[in-house]
Enzyme design. Structure first.
Site, PDB file in Angstrom:
ATOM      1  N   SER A   1       0.839  -1.191   0.000  1.00 26.05           N
ATOM      2  CA  SER A   1       0.000   0.000   0.000  1.00 26.05           C
ATOM      3  C   SER A   1       0.879   1.249   0.000  1.00 26.05           C
ATOM      4  O   SER A   1       1.994   1.232   0.536  1.00 26.05           O
ATOM      5  CB  SER A   1      -0.863  -0.014   1.269  1.00 26.05           C
ATOM      6  OG  SER A   1      -1.424   1.248   1.513  1.00 26.05           O
TER       7      SER A   1
ATOM      8  N   TYR B   1      -2.435  -0.991  10.749  1.00 28.15           N
ATOM      9  CA  TYR B   1      -2.629  -1.678   9.464  1.00 28.15           C
ATOM     10  C   TYR B   1      -1.447  -1.358   8.545  1.00 28.15           C
ATOM     11  O   TYR B   1      -0.808  -2.260   7.983  1.00 28.15           O
ATOM     12  CB  TYR B   1      -3.955  -1.242   8.823  1.00 28.15           C
ATOM     13  CG  TYR B   1      -3.995  -1.513   7.345  1.00 28.15           C
ATOM     14  CD1 TYR B   1      -4.153  -2.812   6.867  1.00 28.15           C
ATOM     15  CD2 TYR B   1      -3.836  -0.473   6.419  1.00 28.15           C
ATOM     16  CE1 TYR B   1      -4.149  -3.062   5.501  1.00 28.15           C
ATOM     17  CE2 TYR B   1      -3.837  -0.719   5.056  1.00 28.15           C
ATOM     18  CZ  TYR B   1      -3.995  -2.015   4.605  1.00 28.15           C
ATOM     19  OH  TYR B   1      -3.975  -2.272   3.258  1.00 28.15           O
TER      20      TYR B   1
ATOM     21  N   LYS C   1       1.929  -3.648   6.744  1.00 30.42           N
ATOM     22  CA  LYS C   1       2.364  -3.688   5.336  1.00 30.42           C
ATOM     23  C   LYS C   1       3.853  -3.381   5.252  1.00 30.42           C
ATOM     24  O   LYS C   1       4.589  -4.003   4.490  1.00 30.42           O
ATOM     25  CB  LYS C   1       1.574  -2.664   4.504  1.00 30.42           C
ATOM     26  CG  LYS C   1       0.115  -3.008   4.341  1.00 30.42           C
ATOM     27  CD  LYS C   1      -0.067  -4.219   3.430  1.00 30.42           C
ATOM     28  CE  LYS C   1      -1.473  -4.740   3.453  1.00 30.42           C
ATOM     29  NZ  LYS C   1      -1.636  -6.044   2.821  1.00 30.42           N
TER      30      LYS C   1
HETATM   31  P1  NAD Z   1     -10.785  -7.812   1.104  1.00 30.24           P
HETATM   32  O1  NAD Z   1     -11.029  -7.806   2.567  1.00 30.24           O
HETATM   33  O2  NAD Z   1     -11.928  -7.683   0.187  1.00 30.24           O
HETATM   34  O3  NAD Z   1      -9.975  -9.139   0.704  1.00 30.24           O
HETATM   35  C1  NAD Z   1      -9.093  -9.786   1.595  1.00 30.24           C
HETATM   36  C2  NAD Z   1      -9.441 -11.273   1.588  1.00 30.24           C
HETATM   37  O4  NAD Z   1      -8.553 -11.956   2.484  1.00 30.24           O
HETATM   38  C3  NAD Z   1     -10.862 -11.548   2.072  1.00 30.24           C
HETATM   39  O5  NAD Z   1     -11.509 -12.382   1.155  1.00 30.24           O
HETATM   40  C4  NAD Z   1     -10.674 -12.239   3.431  1.00 30.24           C
HETATM   41  O6  NAD Z   1     -11.701 -13.162   3.688  1.00 30.24           O
HETATM   42  C5  NAD Z   1      -9.312 -12.887   3.239  1.00 30.24           C
HETATM   43  N1  NAD Z   1      -8.558 -13.123   4.480  1.00 30.24           N
HETATM   44  C6  NAD Z   1      -8.333 -12.240   5.493  1.00 30.24           C
HETATM   45  N2  NAD Z   1      -7.587 -12.828   6.460  1.00 30.24           N
HETATM   46  C7  NAD Z   1      -7.325 -14.077   6.025  1.00 30.24           C
HETATM   47  C8  NAD Z   1      -6.600 -15.175   6.581  1.00 30.24           C
HETATM   48  N3  NAD Z   1      -6.017 -15.093   7.796  1.00 30.24           N
HETATM   49  N4  NAD Z   1      -6.525 -16.335   5.885  1.00 30.24           N
HETATM   50  C9  NAD Z   1      -7.130 -16.442   4.669  1.00 30.24           C
HETATM   51  N5  NAD Z   1      -7.830 -15.433   4.104  1.00 30.24           N
HETATM   52  C10 NAD Z   1      -7.929 -14.280   4.779  1.00 30.24           C
HETATM   53  O7  NAD Z   1      -9.695  -6.681   0.806  1.00 30.24           O
HETATM   54  P2  NAD Z   1      -9.166  -6.091  -0.575  1.00 30.24           P
HETATM   55  O8  NAD Z   1      -9.604  -4.679  -0.650  1.00 30.24           O
HETATM   56  O9  NAD Z   1      -9.469  -7.027  -1.684  1.00 30.24           O
HETATM   57  O10 NAD Z   1      -7.605  -6.061  -0.260  1.00 30.24           O
HETATM   58  C11 NAD Z   1      -6.743  -7.109  -0.670  1.00 30.24           C
HETATM   59  C12 NAD Z   1      -5.349  -6.815  -0.184  1.00 30.24           C
HETATM   60  O11 NAD Z   1      -4.921  -5.560  -0.695  1.00 30.24           O
HETATM   61  C13 NAD Z   1      -5.228  -6.718   1.341  1.00 30.24           C
HETATM   62  O12 NAD Z   1      -3.989  -7.277   1.734  1.00 30.24           O
HETATM   63  C14 NAD Z   1      -5.220  -5.224   1.588  1.00 30.24           C
HETATM   64  O13 NAD Z   1      -4.559  -4.886   2.769  1.00 30.24           O
HETATM   65  C15 NAD Z   1      -4.474  -4.720   0.366  1.00 30.24           C
HETATM   66  N6  NAD Z   1      -4.770  -3.318   0.044  1.00 30.24           N
HETATM   67  C16 NAD Z   1      -6.069  -2.937  -0.138  1.00 30.24           C
HETATM   68  C17 NAD Z   1      -6.366  -1.611  -0.423  1.00 30.24           C
HETATM   69  C18 NAD Z   1      -7.803  -1.170  -0.599  1.00 30.24           C
HETATM   70  O14 NAD Z   1      -8.058   0.031  -0.568  1.00 30.24           O
HETATM   71  N7  NAD Z   1      -8.752  -2.061  -0.830  1.00 30.24           N
HETATM   72  C19 NAD Z   1      -5.325  -0.671  -0.515  1.00 30.24           C
HETATM   73  C20 NAD Z   1      -4.013  -1.094  -0.323  1.00 30.24           C
HETATM   74  C21 NAD Z   1      -3.748  -2.440  -0.056  1.00 30.24           C
HETATM   75  C1  UD1 Z   2      -7.250   4.742   3.649  1.00 30.49           C
HETATM   76  C2  UD1 Z   2      -6.241   4.446   4.738  1.00 30.49           C
HETATM   77  C3  UD1 Z   2      -5.032   3.754   4.107  1.00 30.49           C
HETATM   78  C4  UD1 Z   2      -5.474   2.510   3.360  1.00 30.49           C
HETATM   79  C5  UD1 Z   2      -6.538   2.882   2.333  1.00 30.49           C
HETATM   80  C6  UD1 Z   2      -7.112   1.673   1.649  1.00 30.49           C
HETATM   81  C7  UD1 Z   2      -6.508   6.113   6.504  1.00 30.49           C
HETATM   82  C8  UD1 Z   2      -5.894   7.289   7.181  1.00 30.49           C
HETATM   83  N1  UD1 Z   2      -5.863   5.672   5.416  1.00 30.49           N
HETATM   84  O1  UD1 Z   2      -6.645   5.604   2.687  1.00 30.49           O
HETATM   85  O2  UD1 Z   2      -4.098   3.404   5.121  1.00 30.49           O
HETATM   86  O3  UD1 Z   2      -4.367   1.906   2.692  1.00 30.49           O
HETATM   87  O4  UD1 Z   2      -7.627   3.570   2.996  1.00 30.49           O
HETATM   88  O5  UD1 Z   2      -7.909   0.916   2.500  1.00 30.49           O
HETATM   89  O6  UD1 Z   2      -7.526   5.597   6.937  1.00 30.49           O
HETATM   90  N2  UD1 Z   2     -13.195  10.596   3.060  1.00 30.49           N
HETATM   91  C9  UD1 Z   2     -14.251  11.406   3.403  1.00 30.49           C
HETATM   92  N3  UD1 Z   2     -15.379  10.832   3.913  1.00 30.49           N
HETATM   93  C10 UD1 Z   2     -15.501   9.484   4.091  1.00 30.49           C
HETATM   94  C11 UD1 Z   2     -14.408   8.656   3.738  1.00 30.49           C
HETATM   95  C12 UD1 Z   2     -13.262   9.244   3.242  1.00 30.49           C
HETATM   96  O7  UD1 Z   2     -14.179  12.626   3.245  1.00 30.49           O
HETATM   97  O8  UD1 Z   2     -16.549   9.020   4.567  1.00 30.49           O
HETATM   98  C13 UD1 Z   2     -11.995  11.206   2.462  1.00 30.49           C
HETATM   99  C14 UD1 Z   2     -10.718  10.992   3.253  1.00 30.49           C
HETATM  100  O9  UD1 Z   2     -10.543  11.985   4.216  1.00 30.49           O
HETATM  101  C15 UD1 Z   2      -9.676  11.029   2.120  1.00 30.49           C
HETATM  102  C16 UD1 Z   2     -10.418  10.445   0.906  1.00 30.49           C
HETATM  103  O10 UD1 Z   2     -11.806  10.594   1.203  1.00 30.49           O
HETATM  104  O11 UD1 Z   2      -9.326  12.350   1.827  1.00 30.49           O
HETATM  105  C17 UD1 Z   2     -10.115   8.981   0.663  1.00 30.49           C
HETATM  106  O12 UD1 Z   2     -10.327   8.264   1.879  1.00 30.49           O
HETATM  107  P1  UD1 Z   2     -10.248   6.665   1.949  1.00 30.49           P
HETATM  108  O13 UD1 Z   2     -11.067   6.060   0.883  1.00 30.49           O
HETATM  109  O14 UD1 Z   2     -10.535   6.248   3.352  1.00 30.49           O
HETATM  110  O15 UD1 Z   2      -8.729   6.349   1.575  1.00 30.49           O
HETATM  111  P2  UD1 Z   2      -7.361   6.903   2.237  1.00 30.49           P
HETATM  112  O16 UD1 Z   2      -7.614   7.741   3.413  1.00 30.49           O
HETATM  113  O17 UD1 Z   2      -6.549   7.493   1.145  1.00 30.49           O
END
Ligand code: NAD
Ligand code: UD1
Length: 340
Positions: A125, A150, A154
């Protein structure tokens, strides 16, 4: 074509990546404990692609379960999505995050080593940059200290993987630093299905639009940005999924550990997101301004040149597609996967 083990493959990004992998002709084995997803997503992936997925319900913290997967299947590479991702929750229950995201990852890497599988794509991330560098963020910048547990998990896993590749040249590892994944498959069949109140902006916006929540709270409007609201680099989940395929192809040919930013390189403000969402989808999203959210920065966007140059990856979908596809998924699935 390869056999790919996808941990967390039933989740938001994992399910979209399964579509791309299957469409590209790979075989997919999903390993997921379903703590934040359901098998419905995988059934839909199978319908979309007309291909089969091998699904194993299991937990990455369980060494024996993983060993069995590697014994029973000839795996060529692993894409590792499994983990917990709620920032606020990680502050309340840090041990659950250390256990799932850190201990779970080391358990997976041990099982890989035992099975002599050394090709890995890891979901990292942009949070690993910490909050001191100005955007655009570049991979050459030193990582910083994420301001939540969190993000810290990472960073720890990234650092472990770097050490692993230094110690053993057989490893080939891609660290993909995602910016803000949004959108959904254009069919509207798979998408993001948050449990409870969404933490992230896009699912909150779509839930307000569908009437499930009253109004959007915009966290802060006094940032030093175009309109005072926070600026982020939103990336369409299908483009993000495609980046995994590109990273996999790169890693199957090379060794070592390397990081790539996966974002579009463009920043949009919260207000721009809300306004554009209303315009292109012709739906109201009432909002109010509220206080800044703790831990938020004003602006965060990527320099994605390294991914463009080295992975041959190119994001193809702009903001309008992201917002249209997010809404299409929400409209077709007002209760997420639970409506079926
Ligand atoms: P998600 O929660 O939809 O998917 C994660 C999956 O992992 C789920 O299906 C959950 O059931 C499974 N899981 C969790 N713990 C587990 C375990 N101990 N054993 C087996 N399965 C397990 O999330 P996502 O948005 O698809 O994210 C996927 C990856 O990307 C995650 O590692 C997340 O941290 C990373 N990531 C997500 C975002 C985002 O904004 N969505 C941003 C940066 C990084
Ligand atoms: C957040 C996490 C980041 C994580 C990412 C993906 C924080 C501080 N950061 O990023 O660690 O990797 O999600 O899961 O939580 N916002 C609003 N109203 C809302 C929700 C969000 O105004 O109800 C704004 C936030 O202030 C930000 C933008 O929308 O400016 C995006 O927010 P969000 O989707 O939560 O992502 P990040 O904060 O970038």
């Amino acid at each position: 074509m390869a056999n790919i083990l996808v941990t967390g493959g039933a989740g938001f990004i994992g399910s979209h990546t399964c579509v791309e992998l299957l469409d590209a002709g790979h075989d997919v084995i999903v390993f997921d404990n379903l703590c934040n997803s359901s098998v419905e997503s995988l059934q839909r992936v199978e319908q979309l692609t007309q291909k089969n997925i091998i699904f194993i319900e299991g937990d990455i913290r369980k060494q024996q379960q993983l060993d069995e997967v590697f014994q029973q299947h000839q795996i060529d590479a692993v894409i590792h999505f499994a983990g917990l991702k709620a920032v606020g929750e990680s502050q309340k229950i840090p041990l659950a995050y250390f256990d799932n995201n850190v201990a779970g990852s080391t358990t997976l890497f041990k099982a890989m080593e035992k099975a002599q599988v050394f090709t890995l794509v890891f979901s990292s991330s942009a949070t690993v940059y910490g909050d001191t560098h100005p955007s655009p963020l570049k991979e050459t910048m030193p990582t910083g200290m994420p301001n939540n547990n969190y993000g810290y998990t990472k960073l720890i896993v990234e650092q472990m993987l770097e050490k692993l590749a230094e110690a053993d040249a057989r490893w080939s590892i891609a660290l993909l630093r995602y910016f803000n994944p949004v959108g959904a498959h254009e069919s509207g069949e798979i998408g993001e299905d948050p449990q409870g109140i969404p933490n992230n902006l896009m699912p909150y916006v779509t839930q307000v639009a569908i009437g499930k929540r009253e109004k959007l709270s915009i966290f802060g409007h006094d940032y030093d940005t175009v309109d005072g609201t926070g600026v982020r680099d939103y990336i369409h989940v299908v483009d993000l999924a495609d980046a995994h395929l590109c990273a996999l192809n790169n890693r199957l040919k090379d060794t070592g550990c390397r990081a790539w930013n996966i974002g579009t390189g463009n920043g949009f403000s919260v207000l721009q997101i809300r306004n554009t969402f209303q315009d292109i989808n012709q739906v109201d999203v009432p909002f109010e301004y509220s206080a800044r959210r703790e831990g938020d920065v004003a602006t965060c966007f990527a320099d994605n040149q390294r991914a463009l140059d080295e992975l041959g990856w190119q994001p193809k979908r702009g903001l309008k597609e992201m917002l249209k596809d997010s809404w299409n998924w929400q409209k077709k699935n007002p209760q997420g996967y639970r409506s079926t």
